[in-house]
Design an enzyme around this catalytic site. Structure first.
Site, mmCIF file in Angstrom:
data_model
loop_
_atom_site.group_PDB
_atom_site.id
_atom_site.type_symbol
_atom_site.label_atom_id
_atom_site.label_comp_id
_atom_site.label_asym_id
_atom_site.label_seq_id
_atom_site.Cartn_x
_atom_site.Cartn_y
_atom_site.Cartn_z
ATOM 1 N N HIS A 53 0.855 -1.182 0.000
ATOM 2 C CA HIS A 53 0.000 0.000 0.000
ATOM 3 C C HIS A 53 0.895 1.237 0.000
ATOM 4 C CE1 HIS A 53 -3.734 -2.067 1.968
ATOM 5 N NE2 HIS A 53 -3.249 -2.750 0.949
ATOM 6 N N GLU A 55 0.979 3.845 1.846
ATOM 7 C CA GLU A 55 1.479 4.209 3.174
ATOM 8 C C GLU A 55 2.645 3.315 3.592
ATOM 9 O OE1 GLU A 55 -1.694 3.441 2.181
ATOM 10 O OE2 GLU A 55 -3.053 3.943 3.816
ATOM 11 N N CYS A 83 -5.898 1.642 6.030
ATOM 12 C CA CYS A 83 -6.506 0.403 6.513
ATOM 13 C C CYS A 83 -5.878 0.046 7.857
ATOM 14 C CB CYS A 83 -6.299 -0.726 5.499
ATOM 15 S SG CYS A 83 -4.581 -1.286 5.368
ATOM 16 N N CYS A 86 -2.029 -0.637 7.662
ATOM 17 C CA CYS A 86 -1.230 0.587 7.540
ATOM 18 C C CYS A 86 -1.285 1.405 8.826
ATOM 19 C CB CYS A 86 -1.705 1.402 6.355
ATOM 20 S SG CYS A 86 -1.368 0.603 4.769
#
Length: 149
Positions: A53, A55, A83, A86
Site C-alpha cells: 500500500h 502508506e 486500513c 497501515c
C-alpha cells in the site's frame, strides 16, 4: 508557523498508481522541516505484494533512508483513510500526524472499522485530520472502479 498541505503531491502519486492499473491511492511522508522524505502510490499488483500500500511503501522508504524504525515528528499525507494494517505500521513508526482525503467506511482502520489508534494496544496515536481534498480523492477512486465494471 503556517500550515502547508502536501495532499496535492499525494494525489499526484494516486493518479500515477491509477495509470499503472493500481487502485489510485497515493501517499507522501514529510519531515519535521517540511521536506518530502518519501512518496509512493499503491503497487500491490506490480509487486505481487498485498502489503504494498502507498502508506507502507513510504514508511519503508523513509525508515531505510533515515536508518531508523521510528519517524517521530513526521507527517503522512494519504489520499484514502489508512486500513488497519497501515494504521498499525503508522503507530509503530510513531508518525506525528496523519492527513487523509477520502474516508473508507468499508476497509478503513482509523475512523472506521478497527479504529486502530483508539485501541489500548496501539503503541502510539498520531493526530488525525480527515477530509483534505476528499472530493478529488473520492473522484479518483470512483472513476477507477467505474472503468473496471
Amino acid at each position: 508557523m503556517v500550515f502547508k498541505s502536501y495532499m496535492s503531491e499525494a494525489l499526484e502519486e494516486a493518479r500515477n498508481a491509477g495509470a499503472r492499473g493500481e487502485v489510485p491511492v497515493g501517499a507522501v511522508l514529510v519531515s519535521p522541516e517540511g521536506e518530502i522524505v518519501a512518496r509512493a502510490g499503491n503497487r500491490t499488483r506490480e509487486l505481487s505484494d498485498p502489503s504494498a500500500h502507498a502508506e507502507m511503501l513510504v514508511v519503508r522508504a523513509a525508515c531505510a533512508a533515515l536508518g531508523s524504525e521510528r519517524l517521530p515528528g513526521h507527517d503522512l499525507y494519504v489520499t484514502l483513510e489508512p486500513c488497519a494494517m497501515c494504521a498499525a505500521v503508522i503507530a509503530a513508526a510513531r508518525i506525528r500526524r496523519v492527513y487523509y482525503g477520502a474516508s473508507d467506511p468499508k476497509s478503513g482502520g482509523v475512523d472506521h472499522g478497527a479504529c486502530v489508534f483508539d485501541h489500548p494496544q496501539a503503541h502510539h496515536s498520531p493526530e488525525v485530520y480527515e477530509g483534505l481534498a476528499a472530493q478529488e480523492a473520492e473522484a479518483l477512486l470512483r472513476d477507477f472502479f467505474a472503468s473496471r465494471r
